[in-house]
Design a protein around this motif. Structure first.
Motif, mmCIF file in Angstrom:
data_model
loop_
_atom_site.group_PDB
_atom_site.id
_atom_site.type_symbol
_atom_site.label_atom_id
_atom_site.label_comp_id
_atom_site.label_asym_id
_atom_site.label_seq_id
_atom_site.Cartn_x
_atom_site.Cartn_y
_atom_site.Cartn_z
ATOM 1 N N HIS A 1 55.506 75.321 33.036
ATOM 2 C CA HIS A 1 55.603 76.335 34.091
ATOM 3 C C HIS A 1 54.567 77.431 33.931
ATOM 4 C CE1 HIS A 1 58.039 78.619 37.182
ATOM 5 N NE2 HIS A 1 57.891 77.403 37.663
ATOM 6 N N ALA B 1 66.858 86.300 29.350
ATOM 7 C CA ALA B 1 66.020 86.576 30.526
ATOM 8 C C ALA B 1 65.122 85.371 30.810
ATOM 9 C CB ALA B 1 65.158 87.811 30.289
ATOM 10 N N HIS B 2 65.069 84.441 29.874
ATOM 11 C CA HIS B 2 64.169 83.267 29.976
ATOM 12 C C HIS B 2 65.010 81.989 29.883
ATOM 13 C CE1 HIS B 2 60.566 80.963 29.788
ATOM 14 N NE2 HIS B 2 60.150 81.226 28.550
ATOM 15 N N LYS C 1 72.568 100.085 39.809
ATOM 16 C CA LYS C 1 71.508 100.496 38.871
ATOM 17 C C LYS C 1 72.071 100.927 37.530
ATOM 18 C CE LYS C 1 67.500 99.896 40.398
ATOM 19 N NZ LYS C 1 67.805 98.553 39.927
ATOM 20 N N ARG D 1 73.031 91.487 35.479
ATOM 21 C CA ARG D 1 72.194 90.843 36.480
ATOM 22 C C ARG D 1 72.792 89.488 36.807
ATOM 23 N NH1 ARG D 1 65.765 91.825 35.375
ATOM 24 N NH2 ARG D 1 65.711 94.022 35.960
ATOM 25 N N LEU D 2 72.507 88.990 38.030
ATOM 26 C CA LEU D 2 72.963 87.646 38.373
ATOM 27 C C LEU D 2 72.108 86.669 37.584
ATOM 28 C CD1 LEU D 2 73.533 87.248 42.215
ATOM 29 C CD2 LEU D 2 75.204 87.710 40.413
ATOM 30 N N GLY E 1 70.343 83.331 36.497
ATOM 31 C CA GLY E 1 69.904 82.213 37.319
ATOM 32 C C GLY E 1 69.306 82.659 38.638
ATOM 33 N N PHE E 2 69.172 84.012 38.777
ATOM 34 C CA PHE E 2 68.587 84.546 40.019
ATOM 35 C C PHE E 2 67.350 85.358 39.696
ATOM 36 C CE2 PHE E 2 70.158 84.737 44.401
ATOM 37 C CZ PHE E 2 71.124 83.743 44.348
ATOM 38 N N HIS F 1 62.869 85.831 39.743
ATOM 39 C CA HIS F 1 61.786 85.206 38.991
ATOM 40 C C HIS F 1 60.541 86.081 39.110
ATOM 41 C CE1 HIS F 1 58.958 82.177 37.554
ATOM 42 N NE2 HIS F 1 60.011 81.555 37.074
ATOM 43 N N ARG F 2 59.771 86.151 38.039
ATOM 44 C CA ARG F 2 58.559 86.954 38.068
ATOM 45 C C ARG F 2 57.566 86.436 39.088
ATOM 46 N NH1 ARG F 2 55.947 89.680 34.277
ATOM 47 N NH2 ARG F 2 57.878 90.879 34.086
ATOM 48 N N ARG G 1 62.274 73.954 41.823
ATOM 49 C CA ARG G 1 63.081 73.210 40.842
ATOM 50 C C ARG G 1 64.568 73.418 41.115
ATOM 51 N NH1 ARG G 1 60.649 76.114 35.746
ATOM 52 N NH2 ARG G 1 61.186 77.818 37.157
ATOM 53 N N LYS H 1 64.398 92.315 47.599
ATOM 54 C CA LYS H 1 63.696 92.165 46.310
ATOM 55 C C LYS H 1 63.221 90.728 46.109
ATOM 56 C CE LYS H 1 66.216 95.964 44.217
ATOM 57 N NZ LYS H 1 65.053 96.868 43.967
ATOM 58 N N ASN I 1 66.854 80.461 40.611
ATOM 59 C CA ASN I 1 65.750 79.846 39.864
ATOM 60 C C ASN I 1 66.254 78.576 39.175
ATOM 61 O OD1 ASN I 1 66.958 80.549 37.298
ATOM 62 N ND2 ASN I 1 66.293 82.654 37.707
ATOM 63 N N ARG J 1 60.629 71.475 27.584
ATOM 64 C CA ARG J 1 59.438 72.303 27.687
ATOM 65 C C ARG J 1 58.432 72.044 26.579
ATOM 66 N NH1 ARG J 1 58.584 76.883 30.596
ATOM 67 N NH2 ARG J 1 59.539 75.571 32.175
HETATM 68 C C1 SDX Z 1 62.985 81.262 33.469
HETATM 69 O O1 SDX Z 1 58.303 82.805 33.846
HETATM 70 C C2 SDX Z 1 58.789 81.624 34.052
HETATM 71 O O2 SDX Z 1 58.164 80.762 34.635
HETATM 72 C C3 SDX Z 1 60.176 81.378 33.465
HETATM 73 C C4 SDX Z 1 60.821 80.040 33.816
HETATM 74 C C5 SDX Z 1 60.096 78.882 33.199
HETATM 75 O O3 SDX Z 1 60.241 77.762 33.706
HETATM 76 O O4 SDX Z 1 59.459 79.069 32.132
HETATM 77 O O5 SDX Z 1 60.845 79.869 35.224
HETATM 78 C C6 SDX Z 1 62.252 79.976 33.284
HETATM 79 O O6 SDX Z 1 62.969 82.064 32.569
HETATM 80 C C7 SDX Z 1 63.659 81.546 34.779
HETATM 81 C C8 SDX Z 1 64.284 82.971 34.843
HETATM 82 C C9 SDX Z 1 65.644 82.911 34.143
HETATM 83 N N1 SDX Z 1 66.187 84.281 33.969
HETATM 84 C C10 SDX Z 1 67.250 84.677 34.690
HETATM 85 O O7 SDX Z 1 67.785 84.020 35.597
HETATM 86 C C11 SDX Z 1 67.775 86.048 34.279
HETATM 87 C C12 SDX Z 1 68.057 86.908 35.525
HETATM 88 N N2 SDX Z 1 66.779 87.247 36.166
HETATM 89 C C13 SDX Z 1 66.059 88.338 35.693
HETATM 90 O O8 SDX Z 1 66.409 89.089 34.644
HETATM 91 C C14 SDX Z 1 64.682 88.571 36.308
HETATM 92 O O9 SDX Z 1 64.734 88.191 37.621
HETATM 93 C C15 SDX Z 1 63.539 87.881 35.592
HETATM 94 C C16 SDX Z 1 63.522 88.215 34.131
HETATM 95 C C17 SDX Z 1 63.647 86.409 35.754
HETATM 96 C C18 SDX Z 1 62.246 88.372 36.230
HETATM 97 O O10 SDX Z 1 62.132 89.706 35.932
HETATM 98 P P1 SDX Z 1 60.872 90.586 36.450
HETATM 99 O O11 SDX Z 1 59.892 89.736 37.160
HETATM 100 O O12 SDX Z 1 60.396 91.414 35.327
HETATM 101 O O13 SDX Z 1 61.520 91.456 37.581
HETATM 102 P P2 SDX Z 1 62.241 92.829 37.325
HETATM 103 O O14 SDX Z 1 63.144 92.724 36.136
HETATM 104 O O15 SDX Z 1 61.213 93.907 37.346
HETATM 105 O O16 SDX Z 1 63.160 92.918 38.635
HETATM 106 C C19 SDX Z 1 62.620 93.361 39.864
HETATM 107 C C20 SDX Z 1 63.792 94.038 40.555
HETATM 108 C C21 SDX Z 1 64.509 95.050 39.657
HETATM 109 O O17 SDX Z 1 65.079 96.027 40.495
HETATM 110 P P3 SDX Z 1 64.278 97.473 40.636
HETATM 111 O O18 SDX Z 1 64.191 98.034 39.222
HETATM 112 O O19 SDX Z 1 62.926 97.146 41.203
HETATM 113 O O20 SDX Z 1 65.172 98.294 41.547
HETATM 114 O O21 SDX Z 1 64.797 93.072 40.890
HETATM 115 C C22 SDX Z 1 65.991 93.337 40.164
HETATM 116 C C23 SDX Z 1 65.636 94.279 39.036
HETATM 117 O O22 SDX Z 1 66.745 95.099 38.686
HETATM 118 N N3 SDX Z 1 66.459 92.051 39.660
HETATM 119 C C24 SDX Z 1 67.724 91.655 39.672
HETATM 120 C C25 SDX Z 1 67.705 90.356 39.130
HETATM 121 N N4 SDX Z 1 66.453 90.020 38.812
HETATM 122 C C26 SDX Z 1 65.677 91.080 39.131
HETATM 123 N N5 SDX Z 1 68.857 92.268 40.071
HETATM 124 C C27 SDX Z 1 69.994 91.544 39.932
HETATM 125 N N6 SDX Z 1 70.068 90.284 39.452
HETATM 126 C C28 SDX Z 1 68.939 89.663 39.028
HETATM 127 N N7 SDX Z 1 69.000 88.424 38.535
#
Ligand code: SDX
Length: 429
Positions: A230, A264-265, A295, A300-301, A303-304, A306-307, A315, A357, A362, A389
Motif C-alpha cells: 500500500h 491507528a494502522h 472532540k 474514533r470509529l 476501520g474508518f 484514511h490518510r 479494498r 471529513k 478502510n 504485507r
Molecule cells: C491502515 O497508510 C496506509 O496506507 C495504511 C493502510 C495500509 O494498507 O497500510 O491502509 C492500513 O492503517 C488503515 C487505517 C486503519 N486505522 C483505522 O481505521 C483507525 C481509525 N482511523 C484513524 O485514526 C485515521 O483516520 C487514520 C489514522 C487512518 C488517518 O489519520 P490522519 O490521516 O492523520 O487523519 P487525522 O487523524 O488528521 O484525521 C482528520 C480528521 C480529524 O478531525 P479534525 O482534527 O480535523 O477535526 O478526521 C478525524 C480526526 O479527528 N478522524 C476521525 C477518524 N479518522 C479521522 N474521526 C472519527 N473516527 C475516525 N476513524
C-alpha cells in the motif's frame, strides 16, 4: 531531470526549486538543496505532503479510490489473480508466465519450514503473549539463523531473504496462534497451496485429519491479496528507514511488524471488531457516532478514515463483498456483527461529520468480520495483516536498495526547546 520549477521567496530573496512529474499522481517539488541554498527546513509532521522516495510498485489515487499494483487495479487482482501471483508481480514488476509462476510457487513452498531450533523462541513466551509480540521477536531472530541471506550488498542473498520471509511468515503466525491455544505446532506441507497451508497449520490437530475448506482458502487468499502492499504507509516507511542504515532484512521486517501493530494502522482490524462487539446492537450506534464526533473524546470509529483515501478504500469494497459471500457460504445466517457493521457504515456515511471529513470505511472495517467467521481470534487479525504485507515490505525494501539515490534517512526538526544555558550545581538550584 526536472521539467519545471517552483519559486520560493524568503525575506525578499527568491529561490528556484526543481519539480518532477510522476507517471500518475501529483508533481513533487525537489527540496533536497533547500537547506543548503536558503538555510531553512520544510516542516511536515506526519508527512502529510511529503514524498519520501521514488517508487514503481503501488499507486493510490485517494480521490478516486483507486489502488494499482504495478498498474493492475486491486479489484481485478482480487477477482482474477491469487496471492503468490500478486507476490511475483510486486517483487518483479510483471505478471509471470505459467512456468515462471510454477517455479516461484515451488520456491516459496520449499522455504516454508522454520529452523527447528526456532521453536524455543516461541516456548520462551507466556502462553497469553500477543501473537504480534511473538512475530516481532521471532522475525528479528531470523537474522540469527539465516546468516546466508543477510548481506544486503549481494542481490542473490536479497532475493533469498525475500523468499524466506514470504514463505515463513505463515508458519510463524500459525505457530504463534498454536502456542497461544496450547496446541502442538503443525508443520507446513508441500502439497498444499499458500493459503491452504496457513489454514492447515492454524486449525489442524494431530488427533484427526483436517480437510481445508476451499471456501475458506479462497477467502484467505483474497484477504492476503487485499493487504499485500500500500505505497509508503507507516510500516513500509519504517522498513525503508530501517533499511536505509544498512540493517539486515529480518531486522527491517521486524521493525515493520512493530509499527503495523499500532491501532491507528494494522492494529485497527482487531480494534474494529472489538468496537463492533462493544456496540453490540444497532440501537447503540448513535451513541458511538456521537463519541467519534466529540472532540473531547479520544474515541474514533476504528476501520474508518484514511490518510490517502478521501473516497471508498477499494479494498473495503471487495472485503465487504467477500464478507457477504463467506458468511453466506459458511451458513452463518444474519451474523449480528456484520449487521452492526453495515448499519454503522450507513449511519456514518449519512452523517455530515464523516462526509465533510471524507471519512470512509478502510481495509480494516470488514476484514475482522470475515476472520472471526473463519475461526480466528481477534488477536490473530493483525498477524494476518503482517503476514500479507510482508511481500509489500520486502518489495519496497528491494526497490530502495537498488535506488542509486538511496541514503540514510535522517529528518531534521523544528526545535522548540531551551537555548544555550550553563549547568547549575545542585546546591544553587
Ligand atoms: C491502515 O497508510 C496506509 O496506507 C495504511 C493502510 C495500509 O494498507 O497500510 O491502509 C492500513 O492503517 C488503515 C487505517 C486503519 N486505522 C483505522 O481505521 C483507525 C481509525 N482511523 C484513524 O485514526 C485515521 O483516520 C487514520 C489514522 C487512518 C488517518 O489519520 P490522519 O490521516 O492523520 O487523519 P487525522 O487523524 O488528521 O484525521 C482528520 C480528521 C480529524 O478531525 P479534525 O482534527 O480535523 O477535526 O478526521 C478525524 C480526526 O479527528 N478522524 C476521525 C477518524 N479518522 C479521522 N474521526 C472519527 N473516527 C475516525 N476513524
Amino acid at each position: 531531470m526536472a521539467d519545471k520549477s517552483a519559486k520560493l521567496t524568503i525575506d525578499g530573496k527568491e529561490f528556484e526549486l526543481p519539480m518532477h512529474s510522476p507517471t500518475a499522481g501529483p508533481d513533487v517539488i525537489d527540496i533536497r538543496k533547500l537547506y543548503g541554498q536558503a538555510g531553512v527546513f520544510t516542516y511536515d509532521p506526519g508527512f502529510t505532503s511529503t514524498a519520501s522516495c521514488d517508487s514503481t510498485i503501488t499507486f493510490i489515487d485517494g480521490d478516486k479510490g483507486e489502488l494499482l499494483h504495478r498498474g493492475y487495479p486491486i479489484d481485478q487482482l482480487a477477482e482474477k489473480s491469487h496471492y503468490l501471483e500478486v507476490c511475483f508481480l510486486l517483487l518483479y514488476g510483471y505478471l509471470p508466465k505459467a512456468e515462471e509462476l510454477e517455479e516461484f510457487e515451488n520456491t516459496i513452498t520449499r522455504h516454508t519450514m522454520l529452523h527447528e531450533q526456532m521453536q524455543y523462541f516461541f516456548r520462551g513466551f507466556r502462553r497469553d503473549a500477543h501473537p504480534m509480540a511473538i512475530m516481532v521477536g521471532v522475525v528479528g531472530a531470523m537474522a540469527a539463523f539465516y546468516h546466508d541471506s543477510t548481506d544486503i550488498s549481494d542481490e542473490r542473498q536479497r532475493e533469498i531473504a525475500s523468499h524466506r520471509l514470504i514463505a515463513k511468515m505463515p508458519t510463524i503466525a500459525a505457530w504463534a496462534y498454536k502456542y497461544s491455544v496450547g496446541q502442538p505446532f503443525v508443520y507446513p506441507r508441500n502439497d498444499l497451496t499458500y493459503s491452504e497451508n496457513f489454514l492447515h497449520m492454524c486449525f489442524a490437530v494431530p488427533a484427526e485429519e483436517y480437510k481445508v475448506d476451499p471456501i475458506l482458502s479462497r477467502a484467505m487468499d483474497r484477504i492476503f491479496t487485499l493487504h499485500a502492499d500500500h505505497e509508503q504507509n507507516a510500516s513500509t516507511s519504517t522498513v525503508r528507514l530501517a533499511s536505509s542504515s544498512g540493517a539486515n532484512p529480518f531486522a527491517c521486517i521486524a521493525a515493520g511488524i512493530a509499527c503495523l501493530w499500532g491501532p491507528a494502522h494494522g492494529g485497527a482490524n482487531q480494534a474494529c471488531l472489538e468496537m463492533l462487539k462493544e456496540i453490540g446492537t444497532p440501537d447503540r450506534i448513535p451513541e458511538f457516532i456521537a463519541r467519534a464526533k466529540d472532540k473531547n473524546d479520544p474515541f474514533r470509529l476504528m476501520g474508518f478514515g484514511h490518510r490517502v483515501y478521501k473516497n471508498f478504500d477499494p479494498r473495503a469494497t471487495v472485503m465487504k463483498q467477500s464478507a457477504d459471500e463467506v458468511l453466506d457460504l459458511l451458513g452463518v445466517e444474519n451474523n449480528p456483527i456484520l449487521a452492526t457493521a453495515k448499519e454503522l457504515e450507513k449511519a456514518a456515511l449519512a452523517d455530515d461529520y464523516f462526509a465533510d471529513k471524507k471519512l470512509f470505511p478502510n481495509v480494516d472495517f470488514y476484514s475482522g468480520v470475515i476472520l472471526e467467521a473463519m475461526g480466528f481470534p481477534t488477536s490473530m487479525f493483525t498477524p494476518i495483516f503482517a503476514l500479507s504485507r510482508t511481500v509489500g515490505w520486502v518489495s519496497q525494501w528491494k526497490e530502495q536498495l537498488a535506488d542509486p539515490q538511496m541514503k540514510i534517512g535522517r529528518p531534521r526538526q523544528l526545535y522548540q526547546g531551551e537555548t544555550f544555558r550553563d549547568y547549575v550545581d545542585i546546591e544553587n538550584r
